[in-house]
Each structure stands twice: as structure tokens, then as C-alpha cells.
Design an enzyme around this catalytic site. Structure first.
Site, PDB file in Angstrom:
ATOM      1  N   GLY A   1      50.074  63.259  -4.201  1.00 37.73           N
ATOM      2  CA  GLY A   1      50.387  62.576  -5.454  1.00 37.73           C
ATOM      3  C   GLY A   1      49.267  62.780  -6.460  1.00 37.73           C
ATOM      4  CB  CYS A   2      49.256  62.851 -10.137  1.00 37.82           C
ATOM      5  SG  CYS A   2      50.295  61.425 -10.491  1.00 37.82           S
ATOM      6  CE1 TYR A   3      47.351  56.963 -12.129  1.00 36.69           C
ATOM      7  CE2 TYR A   3      49.533  56.664 -11.204  1.00 36.69           C
ATOM      8  CZ  TYR A   3      48.666  56.549 -12.268  1.00 36.69           C
ATOM      9  OH  TYR A   3      49.107  56.030 -13.453  1.00 36.69           O
TER      10      TYR A   3
END
Lengths: 342, 342, 342, 342
Positions: free
Chosen positions: D145-147
Site C-alpha cells: 500500500g502507498c501509506y
């Protein structure tokens, strides 16, 4: 009879916002507006949004010009307010939007600001415990910093109710107007649009001791604040995300109760319905504060978030609110409760 | 005694802005606020910036709900206003912020809107020649489109003084709120931030015949408008850049004189000092119009530029201004003259 | 063997963009990077986005430092390029991203720039008729201005095919990077975000004579341009909305044919499918040009709109494209065709 | 011989970014591009920034269409990847940019995603300890995921060197593209411009267990994460502000040493020089990660901040980087190291 108000430092963002609010204040008559490098220029050239004041000409910031007013707002660079205030009579209400008189702790002042401590004035955050009483009838007011306003209002109910441990962590995003109007390369539109960036990290920001002061007073003992400000691609607004470890046994209901107690009767603070979160756009140009709080049961932390307009509630709106109290006017006189959205 | 006002269509941007202004209007008491798909929801969830109205609940848009008000603001999709208006008494002031009653020319209406023409109501742009007289005492008002407001105010003085040829060229930039609150992919923040893009190019935009109508009326003969709207990465504001060939012999002094004559006594329009140009930020949230004009001697054109807030002067502020005139209240009552800047 | 390239003026936006593109150019080796006030600083501090060059240190802009390169890019303030170019050998390819050598007309130069005319170099807009031939083998290149690039590419096919009358009207929106990196109050993020504002109105902008020069050359006679630039709240991009009266008898098909002829074989220009309009976001960081054109039959005008990235195709990308032609490399070498979106 | 790559889900933001990078990858030939609701449309209409692919037509996402490729990128809604992957041969490299195969803990998956756990694939974050080895030769990759990418890279060196206590506090700001291209009211440009707002507060965000998984693995024991994501008014970028209490005796030098050790040899991660802070604009469109860390001695916390482009390093760039490793290509092939700034 109208209250006659002068604004010193009228060409910057804080001074402009003060004028915007004072121009709409039904009890106020705007007197002198002053600047230094810009003296002699029309306000319409410097603050074109202030249409009713467009033909006013900036005067120099001198005792003669500031004489004869009931109230003087100071929007001056840090360290200059004391000299101006000294020359104003004790019966004149001086509202300092700078930092000079905010801190009790002279050592903290000198460490963060690098100059001698000028003293401490009644602190213009009426929502804090005892906040109104300190302002009533006062003729000197230290307007809080924008970040301390947002952070103190997000967190103090947790400390007032002894729900949180004393190590707070705060990450706040601010619009660029908080950095002022003096042109610097990193504040250019080309640099800030599309970018988030932190600054003053690791305890270096000057507003840190002011947060510590406010929260410690409420908690009745020392609170530490790990504070990281970030610059957000918007002109106005502060979103303060604040958290602290929940004390053992604290429940979600305890948290809700504490915040309702703190804010149910406050005219400018709205504890949002559960599930709704603050957005800076909702308080754009308004003196309102939107707050939400939740207990993260997994991580064991109270997470409280507030949104304000840094120039309104965070500076000039808070200043007018405190002026109203000091003068015995209804507290909300002339202050917008609605934001400009979308 | 307060004027009792209902707002139909209160969940969208026009309705929200009407409520923001009416909430600050000293002669107004806000009655019913209605929606259709959103009926039953609290306004605080839909329009969180309207703090004083947060606990109001949207009712359905029915004759029963709208009954018993002195004024009804309609913020409905095009084509729905006539049916609602018919059910309101002739003594009720109906202020339609939609397009239904703006055009005199039924054929133009049908070509651009694809539905039968509902009629024509007094047109809510008081600054046009004869504009105020048409509104005084009226009980029906067609609020102008946002682009026609900006463009007509930029150009009409040139036509009123016969300074310009009849082929106008207009390129206008609008903030995204002009496109409304219904979610569409090209209006997503991800798409619009950092981007400028035109739409409705080549005479296709529905506001074109309204501009033609206004300018032709002033010129006393047909004016054509080449209109290109563009979507700008900002929530609010219109900057309209308008030009037309100067008539032979027209001088810069003629141009200045014509615009001063048109605007020196207008409360909401400011012809800026020479050399200063309008910026949408200066009229953010305000009912003001900033205008500047210049004669390009080399290209032989009069270039006139205006900035408005599309939701305030361009929609709900213009509506309140016209309401004030219709009701015999001072025209500027409850209307902000200052923008929110920066 | 790699082409060795120096960049003079590497701390500004044009210089930074040149370095970004050159760092990805497979035939190029970056040699000296120079600045004046910033000499001695690491590029990583000034241009943190240029990761592979972060440890490079800026040298002063002197003949010694610039010696020994095959190509020298100049990103200097107007008026400084001639002196530097004189000290570089005739066999060195000098690519001037400033304005000094763009105009043929010495009088126009002096009127708009206020200094003596330095001369005229081959003009780096390969898409213009004869554009490539002028660049092949050249050792001096004047890179066009960003607005003239966008406007010339939007309008020249209409003039090449004699479809339009000679009075063009152009309104263009530019991102703020076009105004450079020197900090000025009106370029602060606080001022530009949320605002559209014009500048240089009425024929005053320096890029006007360059547009006139390009379009007149194509039209075979004088073309006038009424040019209004506007500052848009985005860091990059130009959207140029251009129009001119259609000549009698011109049809929509004529217009389409002319633009297809001009652009069907151009590697960087895309005439969009009918109904699709350019958006600056689609060419963000790219050397591409998106163009659309339509005949407004009611207003009788050809409306042509282009979108470019002002720093890429509008400055440094156009410069690299022209360098490639001058050196005999494939024209698209090292140049991005895709934008960064959303 | 070129690697033949298909992209399933090419009309969204992740799919579009994958295509942008793959179009510039020297070893890749782009095969099928698929969509479901958009099948039959030209890519030029859906992703106008992808000029070289503008005439490609989206095919439906079927096994037949995806057959015959060496690599298949999946950019599908959560829960759909497993069914597609099953139909692809074990020798096909499947790169899943969705969440389906990221979590080891089936219970955590089911709690946060509400559907049965599909399994776990090798995790595409090469910079983590053991990260590259897990990917070499793999034919299945779960892209982080990006986070979690931003947060894991900010904090893992502190845990790898046992410098920090196990309760991490993270506040991250993300551009709006992280929320995808499906139109929702709160993602409209009108809503997000000028606004900061949190969401998924209090441990509710789905990326939380992924951060916990990564940091716990490095720490060798359970780490908790108090995670607050905020939506920032920019299209791309994540700024992750992360902190944890420093373990007793930890010094600023210890912290610096740990981060240098972690990142001195990483091609995509730059530990900035002391005093310089990450900005999302500096990594715009780039696969780079900028990191800075400091010890706040007063508050007793390690504060680590990272900036990434959520669509590049945070999604499609990380995917291509992992693909390169799995296929035995040089890791940086086809990946931009420079951002687009300003």
C-alpha cells in the site's frame, strides 16, 4: 458610541484580517491604520480585498498616530510590541497579535526567540479554563499563536478530565499565510502548490513552549509536546492532529463526555457529531473551531483533531473575541460563525 | 418584523451560499430549508461550514413546506423552477437562481436548454441600465448566470458609450464550484488541481445567449459574443477577459470616462485604479466586482476584465441584492463587501 | 561518444528543467552546472528533485568553467546571453533559453526590453514551416518564449491555410513557474492559490512581438495579436485560447483539414479527436502539445486552443528538441511524450 | 527480447501510472490493456496524458485477453485479484497492485476488508531487510500500500537498530489520487482544494495492519501504530510524519548512523543532508523516497519523515521495481529518479 480602533502593521496578513473583521464589527470605528515601509500607500493597493477601506492611506507607526484610540491592535514583528505598548496609556486596550507577551517562562522565551523577555499579558484564549475571567476588563491582551490555539483546543479537555498521559504528539498542517507576507523562495506559489513539507521539526518551532504552557496549566503538571508543523498547499487553515496515550481504564464514553462538557456551551467551538471529521474548508474565514475526538482502543491513544482558520480564530478573530470580552461587549459581536465553502 | 425566507435546494453550492448570506442578513429569518434526495438529513452533515444552521433538518421541496414565507429562493436543477413557482402565491417573492426565466428569446432557450421556454422574469442585475427599476417591487426575480454577470459588467459600459464594435471576444476562467456538487470524474480534485481546461467551446455554452441578450440591449443592436469558458484549479471565482475592437477615434480617456461614469456610484463595483488588475482572490466570498479596462492601441481593442465570486455576486449574493431592492430594503443589507484574502 | 553539455543558470526553473531532461537523455553527459549568487552550493539543496545530481556543486558562470563542452545551455536573465556566447567558440552549440536572440525586429526588441538588440539566432520551434531546416547543423539556437510556443502552435495552421483574418485575440493562462524563482510578494503561494489574475494587459507583455513575428511570417503579411496573459493557481502549464475571425466561406471541414495537415506527422503535437479539449494536466512534465480547434459558426471565428508545459515544451524541452535537430540526433531523443497525471 | 506486459484495470489511476512507467521501460513491450466498464474505449479518451498509447483500445479483463504475456499487472478493486491470478499460469509474473495478498494475518485481513483471506504473496518493498531476496525469481508479487510504503521506509531503520519503543505514532498527508478515480462528493475539486481533513481515524484505516506487520517483523516483536491519514489539497504525494519514543540512552548520532546504514546504498532512497526536510513536490512522478530523521531531545522521541509519490514509489513504481528484481533486470531499469518540480 463607537469603539475607536487603530491597527498597527496593517499591510501584512494578520493586520489585514483584523481590518476585515473590524470593518464588519457593529461597535467599532476604524481609526488609524499604520505600516512602516508601506506608509503613504493606499490600502487598496496593499489589501485589495478590503473594498470599504480601499482609499485609506497607511500612516507611519508612531505614538502620535496611534494616540486617541480606545483600542490598538498590534501586528508587528516579534520584539517590537513592547516599545509601542509602553507609549500607549494604561487605559488603552492593547491587543498584541505577536508573540511578545505570551510566555510566562522567561527562559523559554529567550531560548526560542533569542531576545529579552518583555513580560506576560492576559492570554486571549477564552475557552481555556479561567480564560474569560483573565480577560474581563483587561487593557492588555496577548493573542495566542495560531498553532497553540488549534492544539490547546483539541487537547485541553482530555487533560482537564485527566484522561491522557502527559506526552502529547502533535502533527499540524498549516496554510501558507501562517508564514506571512514577506517573500521568501520556499513560500513561492510554484514551490508550495502540490507540496507538503515539514519545518521546525524536533521541538524547534517557537509555538512549542506555548502549547506546553497551556496544556501543563490544565493538567496541573508538566506535559510534553512533540510538535511537527507542516506546510500545506492552501492559503489558510490549520488541521491539528493530536494524540496522547489514554490513561488506564479510560473509555470512549469518558472521552466523549469530557469533550461535550468542555464545548457544549462554547459559542465558537463545535464538537462534531460522531463520525464526522473537521475540515479546514469548513472554517474558512470563520472564527469557528471544529473538533472531533476518538479513542483508538488498539493503539491505546486518545486522538483529537481540530480545524481552525489560522488568520481568523488563530489570530485576528481570536483577538476580536478577546477584545469583546475585555470591553464587556457580547463575545461573538462582529465575528463570523460560518465558513466560506466550498 | 423579519422577512421570512425559505431556501429550496439547500444541499448544493448555490443553496448553501444563499444560506450563508441569509444567515448574516439582519432583516431575515431563515424558514424552511429543503432538498429532495437529502431530505431528512441535518444541514450540518451536508454543509458543515454553516455552523449556526447545523442542526436544521432538510425537508422535502413541497408546496406545504414552502408555504408561509415572504421570500422563496430556488436553487433547483434547470427546468424545475416553474412548477414550484406556480404553487407559490403572487405576493410571495420568488428568487430563481436557476436559468429558467432569464432569456427573452424562446427559440434561444429551446436551442440551448432543450426544453420549452417557461417565460421571462425581471432580471437580477441591478447595475445594468434600468436594472434597478425593473426589480423594485417585483415578486419574481431571475438571477443571472455567473458568467453573464461577470461579462456584462465588464463590457456593458463600453457598449453604453458606443466605444466598441459589436463582435465581442470573451475568455473566462471559473472555479469548479460553478460546475456544481454532483460528482463527475472530470471534476474530481485529482483531475482539476494543477489543470486549466476549456469546455463548451465555440458558442456551445448555455450562458452565451444571456450575454448576447444583455450586451445587445445596452448597445441597441445585436452584439455577438465568442465565448470560451475554462475551468481553473480553484474552488470559486470568475475572471472574465473581454475585448472588442475599438470604434474609430476612441481614446484611452474615452474608455476611462465611460467606465467611471458607469461605476463611480455603484456600491458593489470597483473600477480599480489604473495599473491595478482584478484578482479573483480579492473578491472571495464577497459581493464585490473588481473591474479594469484598457485600450490596446496597437491591436485596436478595448480590453475589459472583471473578477467576481461566482457563488456570491455571481449567484446568491446577486440574488440577495435583488431581493433587497424588490423588498425596498437598502441594497447592500447583509452583503459582504470585503473578500477573504489571502 | 556522449555529447557533453553545460548548463549556465542552473539554480532557476528553466535551468532545473533543462537538467532534468538532460539527466535522462541517453546521448548526453552533464558537464558544468553554474550559477552566480548560488555558486558553491550543492544542487541537492537548490533543486532537491534532481536526485542523481544532488551532490553536484554549482560553479560560477565563467568562460573557463563553460569551456570544453559540446553544448552550452544558457538560462540567464535577459541581456546576459550575448556576453557569455561571445566567449564560446563557433563550434560550440549555444542554446539560449532567454529572450535575447528571438526577435528580428531591433526596434521591437528595444521597445519591449529596453536594451540594445543583440541579434537574431535560428529560432527553436521546429513545427513552424521551415522550422527544422533552420536548425539543422546550427550552432546557435534562440529558444522561443513559452507563450509564443503555445500561441504559435495553436494558430499557425489557420494562417498557413489562409483561413483566418489577421487580427488574432489570445487569452492565455500560465502556471506560476513562468514568472521564475525570484521571490516577489504577488507570487507567494498565499497570493496565487485560489486566484486568477491578468498582467501585462493591453499589448504590454514582452512575448507579444514574438507572436506577431511568428504568425506574420506564416501569414505572409502583418498579423496583430491582442494578448492577455493570466496567472493561474498551478505551478506549471499554459492554456492558450486563441481566435480570429474566419475568412468568408471557410467551413469546419477546412479548419479540420488544415490542422490535420499541420500536425498528423508531428511527433510532439497531438490534434485531439473532435470533442476532446486540451488540459494542461495532460502535458505536465511532457514535451507534448495538445491542440484542438473549432469553427464557431455563430460568432464567425476560428477558435484554437493549445496546452503545453511551459517549462518543458515551452522552455527546456523545446531547447532539447532543437539541440537534437542541430546535432543530427533523432528529434525525440530523451524527451518525454507522456505527462504526469493525475 | 522484450518482456511482454499486460495491464488489467488500465482506466484508473494505478493502471494509468503503470502504463506511464512501462511505456518508458526499455525492456518492456506493452500488450493488452484492459478495463471492464470502459472496454471498447480508446485510452486517449481515458488517460489523455499517455500520448504514445492514445490509440490503444481497452479490452475486457478476460483470461483470453490476458493470455500470452510474460507479466500481468493487476489494478483491480480489492477482492478481485485472486480469481484473475488463478487463471494465469504459474510461469507468468503476476504483479498485484491491490491489497489482496499483502497481509500474513488472515484475521486482520478479514477484520479490515470484510472478505475471506486470499493468501500471501512475496511483498514488493525491496528496501526492507530481506526484501530483495523474497522477490528474486518470484512469479507473484503483492505491491505494498502507498501509506505502508512511506511509513515503513520512514521508521524501519529505527526499529532495525532498536532505537525506538514499540508504540509508533503516524500522521500522514496524502494527495487525492490515493482515493482513486471513482467520483464521490467529498473528492470533488471544489471540496478538496484549500482543505485538509482526516479520515479513517483511530485505527480504522486498512493500511494500519500492513504497517504493523512490516514494523513488527523488523523489530522482532509487536509494534503498534496509531495512524491518522489526512487528505491534502494536491493530486499526488504522501508526507508521512512518524515518531516513537526513543529508547533510553539513544543519541542523535545513533539515529543518524542507523539511517545512513539503511539507506546509503539504496538507489531510490535519499537520506537528506541534516537540516533539509522532505517535500512531496521533490518526488513528484519519481520513484524516489526522501527521508529525514531527528531526535527530539526534549520530547524524547525519534521523529522520522518520508515523502513519496503515492502513485509512483507508492504503487506503480514500486511494482515495476519489484518486477525488475523478479525478472533479474537491473532494479532501476525504466524508473525515474528525478521528480517534476516546481
Amino acid at each position: 458610541m463607537a469603539v475607536r480602533v487603530a491597527v498597527a502593521g496593517a499591510s501584512g496578513y494578520a493586520g489585514g484580517e483584523a481590518l476585515r473583521l473590524l470593518a464588519g464589527h457593529p461597535e467599532v470605528e476604524i481609526g488609524a491604520v499604520t505600516g512602516n515601509s508601506n506608509a503613504g500607500q493606499a490600502l487598496g493597493a496593499l489589501q485589495p480585498h478590503l473594498l470599504p477601506l480601499a482609499d485609506r492611506v497607511l500612516e507611519p507607526t508612531t505614538p502620535e498616530v496611534l494616540a486617541g484610540h480606545d483600542v490598538v491592535f498590534l501586528a508587528l514583528p516579534h520584539g517590537q510590541s513592547a516599545a509601542v505598548a509602553e507609549q500607549l496609556g494604561e487605559d488603552v486596550l492593547v491587543v498584541d497579535m505577536g508573540a511578545d507577551f505570551r510566555l510566562n517562562d522567561a527562559a523559554a522565551w529567550e531560548r526560542f526567540y533569542g531576545s529579552p523577555h518583555a513580560g506576560t499579558w492576559p492570554y486571549g484564549l477564552p475557552e481555556l479554563p479561567g480564560g474569560r475571567a483573565a480577560l474581563e476588563g483587561s487593557r492588555r491582551i496577548a493573542v495566542p499563536g495560531c498553532y497553540p490555539t488549534a492544539v490547546s483546543l483539541a487537547l485541553f479537555p482530555a487533560y482537564a478530565a485527566a484522561l491522557a498521559e502527559t506526552e502529547a504528539v502533535v502533527v499540524a498542517a498549516s496554510g501558507t499565510s501562517g508564514a506571512g507576507k514577506a517573500p521568501k523562495p520556499h513560500l513561492l506559489g510554484s514551490e508550495v502548490m502540490g507540496s507538503m513539507t515539514p519545518y521546525g521539526v524536533g521541538g524547534a518551532h517557537r509555538h512549542t513552549p506555548e502549547m506546553v504552557q497551556n496544556l501543563s496549566a490544565v493538567a496541573g503538571g508538566p506535559v510534553s509536546v512533540s510538535f511537527t508543523p507542516t506546510l500545506a498547499p492552501m492559503p489558510r487553515g490549520i488541521l491539528a492532529t493530536c494524540s496522547a496515550k489514554a490513561r488506564p481504564g479510560v473509555t470512549a464514553a469518558d472521552v466523549r463526555t469530557a469533550y461535550r462538557k468542555a464545548y457544549d456551551d462554547e459559542p465558537f467551538v463545535r464538537l462534531l457529531p460522531e463520525g464526522q471529521w473537521p475540515a479546514t474548508a469548513s472554517v474558512y474565514g470563520s472564527n469557528a473551531v471544529h473538533v472531533q475526538v476518538v479513542l483508538d482502543e488498539t493503539a491505546g491513544r486518545v486522538v483529537a483533531i481540530s480545524a481552525i482558520d489560522n488568520l481568523t480564530k488563530g489570530t485576528a478573530g481570536g483577538a476580536v473575541q478577546s477584545m469583546n470580552i475585555a470591553l464587556g461587549l457580547p463575545e461573538a459581536t462582529g465575528l463570523p460563525l460560518t465558513g466560506i465553502a466550498p
